[in-house]
Design a protein around this motif. Structure first.
Motif, mmCIF file in Angstrom:
data_model
loop_
_atom_site.group_PDB
_atom_site.id
_atom_site.type_symbol
_atom_site.label_atom_id
_atom_site.label_comp_id
_atom_site.label_asym_id
_atom_site.label_seq_id
_atom_site.Cartn_x
_atom_site.Cartn_y
_atom_site.Cartn_z
ATOM 1 N N GLN A 153 -0.895 6.557 -21.217
ATOM 2 C CA GLN A 153 -0.159 6.216 -20.005
ATOM 3 C C GLN A 153 1.161 6.970 -19.905
ATOM 4 O OE1 GLN A 153 -1.722 4.069 -21.987
ATOM 5 N NE2 GLN A 153 -2.409 2.227 -20.914
ATOM 6 N N ASP A 154 1.681 7.432 -21.040
ATOM 7 C CA ASP A 154 2.948 8.165 -21.032
ATOM 8 C C ASP A 154 2.800 9.574 -20.473
ATOM 9 O OD1 ASP A 154 4.015 5.948 -22.239
ATOM 10 O OD2 ASP A 154 4.133 6.827 -24.247
ATOM 11 N N VAL A 155 1.591 10.119 -20.528
ATOM 12 C CA VAL A 155 1.434 11.536 -20.195
ATOM 13 C C VAL A 155 0.354 11.833 -19.168
ATOM 14 C CG1 VAL A 155 2.313 12.335 -22.427
ATOM 15 C CG2 VAL A 155 -0.135 11.856 -22.167
ATOM 16 N N MET A 156 -0.508 10.886 -18.865
ATOM 17 C CA MET A 156 -1.615 11.205 -17.962
ATOM 18 C C MET A 156 -1.086 11.515 -16.566
ATOM 19 S SD MET A 156 -3.435 7.491 -17.624
ATOM 20 C CE MET A 156 -2.886 6.256 -16.432
ATOM 21 N N ARG A 157 -1.721 12.477 -15.934
ATOM 22 C CA ARG A 157 -1.271 12.997 -14.647
ATOM 23 C C ARG A 157 -2.195 12.473 -13.553
ATOM 24 N NH1 ARG A 157 -1.279 18.917 -14.562
ATOM 25 N NH2 ARG A 157 0.781 18.927 -13.619
ATOM 26 N N TRP A 158 -1.664 11.557 -12.734
ATOM 27 C CA TRP A 158 -2.462 10.952 -11.678
ATOM 28 C C TRP A 158 -1.539 10.413 -10.598
ATOM 29 C CZ3 TRP A 158 -3.355 5.361 -10.834
ATOM 30 C CH2 TRP A 158 -2.439 4.564 -11.518
ATOM 31 N N VAL A 159 -2.104 10.101 -9.459
ATOM 32 C CA VAL A 159 -1.346 9.523 -8.353
ATOM 33 C C VAL A 159 -2.085 8.286 -7.865
ATOM 34 C CG1 VAL A 159 -0.437 9.871 -6.029
ATOM 35 C CG2 VAL A 159 -0.458 11.773 -7.658
ATOM 36 N N PRO A 160 -1.499 7.097 -8.031
ATOM 37 C CA PRO A 160 -2.147 5.882 -7.531
ATOM 38 C C PRO A 160 -2.295 5.934 -6.014
ATOM 39 C CG PRO A 160 -0.358 5.353 -9.039
ATOM 40 C CD PRO A 160 -0.233 6.807 -8.712
ATOM 41 N N PRO A 161 -3.365 5.362 -5.470
ATOM 42 C CA PRO A 161 -3.552 5.380 -4.016
ATOM 43 C C PRO A 161 -2.602 4.418 -3.326
ATOM 44 C CG PRO A 161 -5.246 4.053 -5.038
ATOM 45 C CD PRO A 161 -4.467 4.684 -6.163
ATOM 46 N N ARG A 162 -2.262 4.733 -2.095
ATOM 47 C CA ARG A 162 -1.494 3.797 -1.284
ATOM 48 C C ARG A 162 -2.376 2.614 -0.912
ATOM 49 N NH1 ARG A 162 -0.032 8.762 1.279
ATOM 50 N NH2 ARG A 162 2.156 9.311 0.947
ATOM 51 N N ALA A 163 -1.762 1.470 -0.751
ATOM 52 C CA ALA A 163 -2.509 0.283 -0.348
ATOM 53 C C ALA A 163 -3.215 0.544 0.976
ATOM 54 C CB ALA A 163 -1.562 -0.909 -0.215
ATOM 55 N N GLY A 164 -4.522 0.297 0.987
ATOM 56 C CA GLY A 164 -5.293 0.470 2.208
ATOM 57 C C GLY A 164 -5.622 1.899 2.558
ATOM 58 N N GLU A 165 -5.360 2.830 1.646
ATOM 59 C CA GLU A 165 -5.634 4.237 1.934
ATOM 60 C C GLU A 165 -7.127 4.461 2.103
ATOM 61 O OE1 GLU A 165 -4.187 8.613 0.343
ATOM 62 O OE2 GLU A 165 -3.811 6.822 -0.839
ATOM 63 N N ALA A 166 -7.505 5.117 3.165
ATOM 64 C CA ALA A 166 -8.922 5.313 3.487
ATOM 65 C C ALA A 166 -9.628 6.116 2.409
ATOM 66 C CB ALA A 166 -9.048 6.033 4.832
ATOM 67 N N GLY A 167 -10.829 5.665 2.056
ATOM 68 C CA GLY A 167 -11.665 6.424 1.134
ATOM 69 C C GLY A 167 -11.351 6.218 -0.323
ATOM 70 N N LEU A 168 -10.361 5.352 -0.635
ATOM 71 C CA LEU A 168 -10.006 5.133 -2.027
ATOM 72 C C LEU A 168 -10.180 3.666 -2.386
ATOM 73 C CD1 LEU A 168 -6.817 7.331 -2.447
ATOM 74 C CD2 LEU A 168 -9.072 7.741 -3.409
ATOM 75 N N ASP A 169 -10.868 3.414 -3.469
ATOM 76 C CA ASP A 169 -11.059 2.068 -3.976
ATOM 77 C C ASP A 169 -9.962 1.800 -4.991
ATOM 78 O OD1 ASP A 169 -11.783 -0.193 -5.362
ATOM 79 O OD2 ASP A 169 -13.901 0.325 -5.490
ATOM 80 N N GLY A 170 -9.114 0.812 -4.739
ATOM 81 C CA GLY A 170 -7.997 0.549 -5.636
ATOM 82 C C GLY A 170 -8.435 0.283 -7.054
ATOM 83 N N ARG A 171 -9.548 -0.433 -7.224
ATOM 84 C CA ARG A 171 -10.040 -0.712 -8.572
ATOM 85 C C ARG A 171 -10.480 0.572 -9.259
ATOM 86 N NH1 ARG A 171 -11.977 -4.495 -12.038
ATOM 87 N NH2 ARG A 171 -13.926 -4.062 -13.136
ATOM 88 N N ALA A 172 -11.139 1.459 -8.486
ATOM 89 C CA ALA A 172 -11.631 2.711 -9.060
ATOM 90 C C ALA A 172 -10.496 3.643 -9.431
ATOM 91 C CB ALA A 172 -12.573 3.400 -8.072
ATOM 92 N N ALA A 173 -9.340 3.489 -8.782
ATOM 93 C CA ALA A 173 -8.224 4.397 -9.035
ATOM 94 C C ALA A 173 -7.053 3.687 -9.698
ATOM 95 C CB ALA A 173 -7.772 5.038 -7.721
ATOM 96 N N GLY A 174 -7.268 2.466 -10.228
ATOM 97 C CA GLY A 174 -6.201 1.718 -10.859
ATOM 98 C C GLY A 174 -5.835 2.261 -12.224
ATOM 99 N N LEU A 175 -4.738 1.739 -12.777
ATOM 100 C CA LEU A 175 -4.193 2.243 -14.033
ATOM 101 C C LEU A 175 -5.214 2.218 -15.163
ATOM 102 C CD1 LEU A 175 -1.829 3.156 -15.833
ATOM 103 C CD2 LEU A 175 -1.239 0.735 -16.125
#
Length: 246
Positions: A153-175
């Protein structure tokens, strides 16, 4: 699917991918090298409520390689490989390479090693091996229970989705989900760069011991914990080397 068929599949995986017996190396020159100046340390900024990993100094690929080298001594990860392993598809630099392929490879590697571990255990004979593998190697579980020990978690490179962002599942893109794919990618990267013997030791020394949760419905069933600990001790225990011959 019968147990005999699953065992045949696992053995064929060993034969075709050399997961244990035939280590191989692939030159880092085959990986895309990205040299944009990025951080040796990471911080998060906020853009409309969106947490974004941003650069501070140094070269990201070298920094990520240093992190993996420190976490898995005495392995030395090529910087280009380290950057690929720790870059999620959501990150802006994923256009130059991300870890999806290595995550797929790592997940299949973990599944094969789990099936091989289970096949010789009398205590596992009455259990459905495929269900155990799915329960133990759940990607969210890897992210929650293995990734923190590797400080991903200290180094991984990712961008969490905005709430309600189209085409993104929050669970699939969660921490935890993303951290779990990082664990899978690192395992795939170890197999790719250092070979099956080291990847096999990594599974027994640095993955499976963190997936024992006594009395819990997650992780390895309690009845198999002693076997998992014995396997880890066979390779030297919690301080066992990833390269020492057993």
């Amino acid at each position: 699917m019968s147990r005999a068929f699953r065992l045949v599949c696992a053995r064929r995986a060993l034969d075709s991918h050399s997961l244990i017996y035939t280590p191989y190396r692939i030159s880092a020159r085959r990986l895309h090298t990205h040299t944009e100046a990025v951080p040796s340390t990471f911080r998060h900024s906020t853009d409309g409520g969106r947490r974004i990993t941003t650069p501070s100094s140094g070269h990201v690929s070298e920094s990520l390689a240093q992190h993996l080298n420190k976490t898995f001594p005495p392995l030395e990860f090529p910087p280009a490989l380290a950057q690929r392993l720790l870059t999620h598809l959501s990150h802006r630099d994923s256009l130059t390479g991300h870890n999806s392929r290595f995550s797929f490879l790592g997940r299949r590697t973990l599944e094969a090693y789990m099936m091989l571990f289970l096949q010789g255990l009398p205590a596992a004979a009455e259990h459905d091996h495929s269900r155990i593998a799915a329960r133990v190697l759940n990607t969210h579980g890897l992210g929650e229970h293995v990734a923190p020990h590797w400080r991903l978690q200290d180094v991984m490179r990712w961008v969490p989705p905005r709430a309600g962002e189209a085409g993104l599942d929050g669970r699939a893109a969660g921490l935890h989900k993303v951290a779990g794919t990082m664990v899978e990618a690192v395992v795939g990267g170890v197999l790719h760069q250092f070979g099956g013997r080291i990847a096999h030791r990594l599974f027994h020394l640095r993955v499976l011991p963190h997936l024992l949760h006594p009395g819990s419905p997650i992780g390895l069933p309690d009845v198999l914990h002693s076997d998992a600990l014995k396997a880890a001790e066979h390779y030297g225990g919690s301080k066992g080397s990833l390269v020492r011959n057993s």
